[in-house]
Design a protein around this motif. Sequence first.
Motif, PDB file in Angstrom:
ATOM      1  N   ASN A 201       0.158  11.228   8.509  1.00 37.82           N
ATOM      2  CA  ASN A 201       0.453   9.961   7.856  1.00 37.82           C
ATOM      3  C   ASN A 201      -0.876   9.237   7.654  1.00 37.82           C
ATOM      4  O   ASN A 201      -1.587   8.950   8.621  1.00 37.82           O
TER       5      ASN A 201
ATOM      6  N   GLU B  63       0.838  -1.174   0.000  1.00 37.11           N
ATOM      7  CA  GLU B  63       0.000   0.000   0.000  1.00 37.11           C
ATOM      8  C   GLU B  63       0.883   1.237   0.000  1.00 37.11           C
ATOM      9  O   GLU B  63       1.750   1.398   0.846  1.00 37.11           O
ATOM     10  N   GLY B  64       0.655   2.135  -0.921  1.00 34.25           N
ATOM     11  CA  GLY B  64       1.511   3.307  -1.039  1.00 34.25           C
ATOM     12  C   GLY B  64       2.867   2.867  -1.530  1.00 34.25           C
ATOM     13  O   GLY B  64       2.980   2.097  -2.452  1.00 34.25           O
TER      14      GLY B  64
ATOM     15  N   PRO C 111       8.352   2.546   3.766  1.00 34.42           N
ATOM     16  CA  PRO C 111       7.985   3.240   4.998  1.00 34.42           C
ATOM     17  C   PRO C 111       9.155   3.994   5.631  1.00 34.42           C
ATOM     18  O   PRO C 111       8.981   5.080   6.181  1.00 34.42           O
TER      19      PRO C 111
ATOM     20  N   GLU D 134       1.482  10.815  -2.676  1.00 36.99           N
ATOM     21  CA  GLU D 134       1.748   9.396  -2.914  1.00 36.99           C
ATOM     22  C   GLU D 134       3.235   9.211  -3.197  1.00 36.99           C
ATOM     23  O   GLU D 134       3.824   9.934  -3.999  1.00 36.99           O
TER      24      GLU D 134
ATOM     25  N   THR E 239      -1.252   6.275   5.772  1.00 37.85           N
ATOM     26  CA  THR E 239      -1.018   4.965   5.175  1.00 37.85           C
ATOM     27  C   THR E 239      -1.974   3.903   5.706  1.00 37.85           C
ATOM     28  O   THR E 239      -2.150   2.858   5.067  1.00 37.85           O
ATOM     29  N   THR E 240      -2.582   4.133   6.876  1.00 34.53           N
ATOM     30  CA  THR E 240      -3.532   3.158   7.408  1.00 34.53           C
ATOM     31  C   THR E 240      -4.979   3.589   7.223  1.00 34.53           C
ATOM     32  O   THR E 240      -5.903   2.849   7.593  1.00 34.53           O
TER      33      THR E 240
ATOM     34  N   ARG F 193      -4.236   2.637  -0.665  1.00 34.34           N
ATOM     35  CA  ARG F 193      -4.011   3.739   0.259  1.00 34.34           C
ATOM     36  C   ARG F 193      -2.926   4.667  -0.263  1.00 34.34           C
ATOM     37  O   ARG F 193      -2.073   4.269  -1.048  1.00 34.34           O
ATOM     38  N   THR F 194      -2.959   5.905   0.203  1.00 36.99           N
ATOM     39  CA  THR F 194      -1.898   6.848  -0.097  1.00 36.99           C
ATOM     40  C   THR F 194      -1.067   7.069   1.170  1.00 36.99           C
ATOM     41  O   THR F 194      -1.285   6.417   2.187  1.00 36.99           O
ATOM     42  N   ASP F 195      -0.114   8.000   1.107  1.00 36.36           N
ATOM     43  CA  ASP F 195       0.893   8.074   2.160  1.00 36.36           C
ATOM     44  C   ASP F 195       0.740   9.245   3.132  1.00 36.36           C
ATOM     45  O   ASP F 195       0.746   9.049   4.338  1.00 36.36           O
ATOM     46  N   TYR F 196       0.629  10.468   2.618  1.00 37.00           N
ATOM     47  CA  TYR F 196       0.569  11.635   3.496  1.00 37.00           C
ATOM     48  C   TYR F 196      -0.467  12.630   2.977  1.00 37.00           C
ATOM     49  O   TYR F 196      -0.837  12.613   1.798  1.00 37.00           O
TER      50      TYR F 196
END
Length: 402
Positions: free
Chosen positions: A224, A53-54, A191, A294, A226-227, A249-252
């Motif tokens: 964040n 994811e991401g 990560p 992303e 990511t979850t 999912r994306t990251d930030y």
Amino acid sequence: MIGNSNVQEWAEGLRADSPPPESNANIVALKRKHDEMVDRPRRRRTNGDGDGEGLGDGDGDGESDITALSSRLTLKPSGASSRAGSPTRSMADLALANPPISQHQIGLGGAQPPDSVRLLRREVVRYRKCAGVIPSCLKDLLRDEQPPQSSYDSSGQPSQDQQKAEGLLLEGLLRILNQAKECREDEKPGPSWGEEVVRPLLELATGYWRRKRKTNGIDICIENITTASISMPQLLPRDHLGRPYLPKRTDYGMYLKCQDRVRRRIQLLRSEEWTINQSLAPYLRNKPQVMILELKKVIPDSDPLIQLAIWSFALLNRLKLLLPDTSTVLCPVVALQVVGHEWSIYYVYHDETGAVKLYGPENIGSTLEIEGIFHILRVLGVIADYATDVYWPWLDKNILTS
């Protein structure tokens, strides 16, 4: 440039947020470490890094308005079966969605963005590739990096306090530069790359902006995500059979911090609809999102634009559903794509037909060089200005107080 009245506060704040200030000798040591890593031969990659994811592994104006709004928001609970969805393999799939999501190169093939995008882009272009992004007082400390002479700001000699503040900023940026080199040389997983390079640069840029701007009660923050997930399937784009495209999912994200105003507005809705954006995650739902980021490795396993496109689509759809007047034109949002060291920007627009258009990409800098990091720093400041000066007033007028 930091104003004289705010320099001391900026310097003190940076000292509080960062490790103890380092001397010029330590800056030289940081640069020497950077130079050694540049000269080291890069190992050939033998394993993937597990993309997964991401990158890795208010105030309503009447009961009738709220009733009408709730009737449009028939939100299903999260966790709908993925087997009912349609896999998204490329942007070509999303171009055939209903409504469509498409990418447009600015200035190519007659693609002319709307006025709201052009105004935002005009501010970004000022720093994206322009001269004068590095304070001239840092020239002696950057002699080894040798950025182009045109990179330095020639507007005048800053005061001694300003020089000290800019020196502290440089220490933080050099630290990020060295961490980027370590992540590349050690082939760290996504990560680690995000938390050691991308997140620190986002935080440093917003902290620099915050102390310079004096936010007057409206602040921004980096989260964040990511979850986090898109909690409402009906916000997703759909294929020709009506099946939602499955998001990753994306990251930030960059968010506005105005939780009390937002909370009062969304609590007028049913409890399962309590969010101002596309996620019901408790730490996000009261924070309006203005930027999505992303992160992907240098050779990504999938098109990183897919995640940005779907998340932006869901965000703009959510805002559209919250509007009492559905003819109101939405403000654009920003999507940042980081592939390896290279950062690019997209401007995401929701037109009157419901179609979503991503204008870009346009490169805004690279973490491989100090000049590129300064470009990214300045562009992030432009996005923060847009969030508080344009996006927030629109949101307050059309959603929070409507």
